[in-house]
Design a protein around this motif. Structure first.
Motif, short mmCIF file in Angstrom:
data_model
loop_
_atom_site.label_atom_id
_atom_site.label_comp_id
_atom_site.label_asym_id
_atom_site.label_seq_id
_atom_site.Cartn_x
_atom_site.Cartn_y
_atom_site.Cartn_z
N ASP A 238 6.31 76.84 3.12
CA ASP A 238 7.61 77.40 3.52
C ASP A 238 8.52 77.64 2.32
N PHE A 239 8.49 76.73 1.35
CA PHE A 239 9.37 76.86 0.19
C PHE A 239 8.67 77.51 -1.00
N ASP A 240 7.45 77.97 -0.78
CA ASP A 240 6.70 78.69 -1.82
C ASP A 240 6.65 77.87 -3.12
N CYS A 241 6.20 76.63 -3.00
CA CYS A 241 6.15 75.72 -4.15
C CYS A 241 4.96 76.09 -5.04
N LYS A 242 5.24 76.38 -6.29
CA LYS A 242 4.21 76.76 -7.25
C LYS A 242 3.94 75.67 -8.27
N THR A 243 4.98 75.01 -8.75
CA THR A 243 4.81 73.99 -9.78
C THR A 243 4.51 72.64 -9.14
N ASP A 244 3.97 71.73 -9.96
CA ASP A 244 3.68 70.38 -9.46
C ASP A 244 4.96 69.64 -9.08
N ALA A 245 6.04 69.89 -9.81
CA ALA A 245 7.31 69.22 -9.49
C ALA A 245 7.80 69.63 -8.10
N ASP A 246 7.68 70.91 -7.77
CA ASP A 246 8.08 71.37 -6.43
C ASP A 246 7.19 70.76 -5.35
N LYS A 247 5.90 70.66 -5.63
CA LYS A 247 4.97 70.10 -4.64
C LYS A 247 5.24 68.62 -4.40
N ILE A 248 5.54 67.88 -5.47
CA ILE A 248 5.85 66.46 -5.32
C ILE A 248 7.15 66.27 -4.55
N LEU A 249 8.12 67.15 -4.77
CA LEU A 249 9.37 67.08 -4.02
C LEU A 249 9.13 67.38 -2.54
N ALA A 250 8.27 68.34 -2.25
CA ALA A 250 7.91 68.60 -0.86
C ALA A 250 7.18 67.41 -0.25
N GLU A 251 6.39 66.73 -1.05
CA GLU A 251 5.71 65.52 -0.57
C GLU A 251 6.71 64.41 -0.26
N ILE B 191 7.17 62.51 3.29
CA ILE B 191 7.13 61.05 3.45
C ILE B 191 8.36 60.57 4.21
N ALA B 192 9.53 61.07 3.84
CA ALA B 192 10.76 60.65 4.52
C ALA B 192 10.74 61.06 5.98
N PHE B 193 10.25 62.25 6.27
CA PHE B 193 10.20 62.72 7.65
C PHE B 193 9.25 61.88 8.49
N MET B 194 8.09 61.54 7.94
CA MET B 194 7.13 60.72 8.68
C MET B 194 7.66 59.30 8.89
N ARG B 195 8.38 58.77 7.91
CA ARG B 195 8.99 57.45 8.08
C ARG B 195 10.06 57.49 9.16
N TYR B 196 10.79 58.58 9.24
CA TYR B 196 11.79 58.73 10.29
C TYR B 196 11.13 58.75 11.67
N LEU B 197 10.03 59.49 11.80
CA LEU B 197 9.33 59.54 13.08
C LEU B 197 8.75 58.18 13.46
N ASP B 198 8.19 57.48 12.49
CA ASP B 198 7.57 56.19 12.78
C ASP B 198 8.63 55.16 13.18
N SER B 199 9.76 55.15 12.47
CA SER B 199 10.84 54.21 12.84
C SER B 199 11.42 54.56 14.20
N SER B 200 11.53 55.85 14.50
CA SER B 200 12.04 56.26 15.81
C SER B 200 11.09 55.82 16.93
N ARG C 270 18.33 60.45 5.68
CA ARG C 270 19.11 60.87 4.50
C ARG C 270 18.19 61.28 3.36
N GLN C 271 17.12 60.54 3.15
CA GLN C 271 16.18 60.90 2.10
C GLN C 271 15.50 62.24 2.40
N TYR C 272 15.20 62.47 3.66
CA TYR C 272 14.60 63.74 4.05
C TYR C 272 15.54 64.91 3.78
#
Length: 228
Positions: free
Chosen positions: A118-131, A135-144, A177-179
């Motif tokens: 969706d964000f057209d991540c090309k560099t490794d830094a962008d991919k790690i930020l998407a990761e 992670i934050a989104f999955m933690r939100y779902l698990d805590s919910s 918030r992290q997400y």
């Protein structure tokens, strides 16, 4: 007949002395030493060293060797392959998947892949930020899920249960918030740069207005403005 005594042969001029043949050891400057060490030596677990070992020995035997060679290298191959998978986390997302239970690993990787697309991540830094956002989104779902499951249970509300519900609620807020933070950072990185061409030296840019300070002219130098 008396045997004549054999005299030693005279030294031949021009032959190099054996002691003189010892090469002079070359010395290196600190910068050259650093470059040589980085070029010739690899730390244990270094991805480049693992790739070299895989490509020169293990992988050819596993792909093109006999059945016995394939069985012999299989265990060592699995360990080396996992080192490569961890080394290229921006492409494999192995550590991301291992951070969640088995039932959520596929979802975590798929969400991360969607963010990268969706964000057209090309560099490794962008991919790690998407990761990080995944992670934050999955933690939100698990805590919910945990919070809703605990609230659905009809039982006495004890102090321990109340503290646990408060803990889950805080975890949800923190993960959300992290997400949002990771998502906003991705949007800012992908937003087009704003070009501004300001010619005057006295320009003040406010939120919704621009004020240009000019030099007073002869017509308004002595002008008096009465307050109202």
């Amino acid at each position: 007949m008396k045997k004549q005594k054999q005299l030693p042969a005279p030294p031949v001029q021009g032959l190099p002395d054996k002691q003189a043949e010892k090469p002079v050891l070359q010395k290196y400057t600190p910068e050259e030493t650093k470059n040589k060490v980085l070029e010739l030596f690899r730390a244990q677990g270094d991805v480049n060293q693992v790739l070299y070992e895989l490509g020169s020995d293990l992988l050819p035997k596993f792909l093109h060797g006999t059945k016995k060679e394939q069985r012999d290298v299989r265990k060592a191959l699995d360990g080396q392959v996992m080192s490569v998978m961890y080394g290229f986390e921006a492409d494999t997302h192995v550590a991301l998947m291992e951070g969640f239970p088995e039932r959520l690993r596929g979802s975590a990787r798929e969400i991360c892949t969607q963010f990268i697309r969706d964000f057209d991540c090309k560099t490794d830094a962008d991919k790690i930020l998407a990761e990080s956002a995944a992670i934050a989104f999955m933690r939100y779902l698990d805590s919910s899920r945990r919070l809703n499951g605990c609230m659905d249970i009809v039982e006495y509300i004890s102090d321990e249960r109340t503290r646990y519900l408060g803990y889950l609620s805080k975890q949800m807020d923190r993960a959300h918030r992290q997400y949002l933070s990771a998502l906003m950072t991705l949007k800012q990185l992908k937003a087009p740069a704003i070009e501004m061409n300001i010619k005057t030296k006295n320009t003040f840019v406010a939120q919704n207005q621009q004020i240009n300070a000019t030099q007073p002219t002869e017509s308004n130098k002595n002008e008096t403005i009465d307050p109202k």
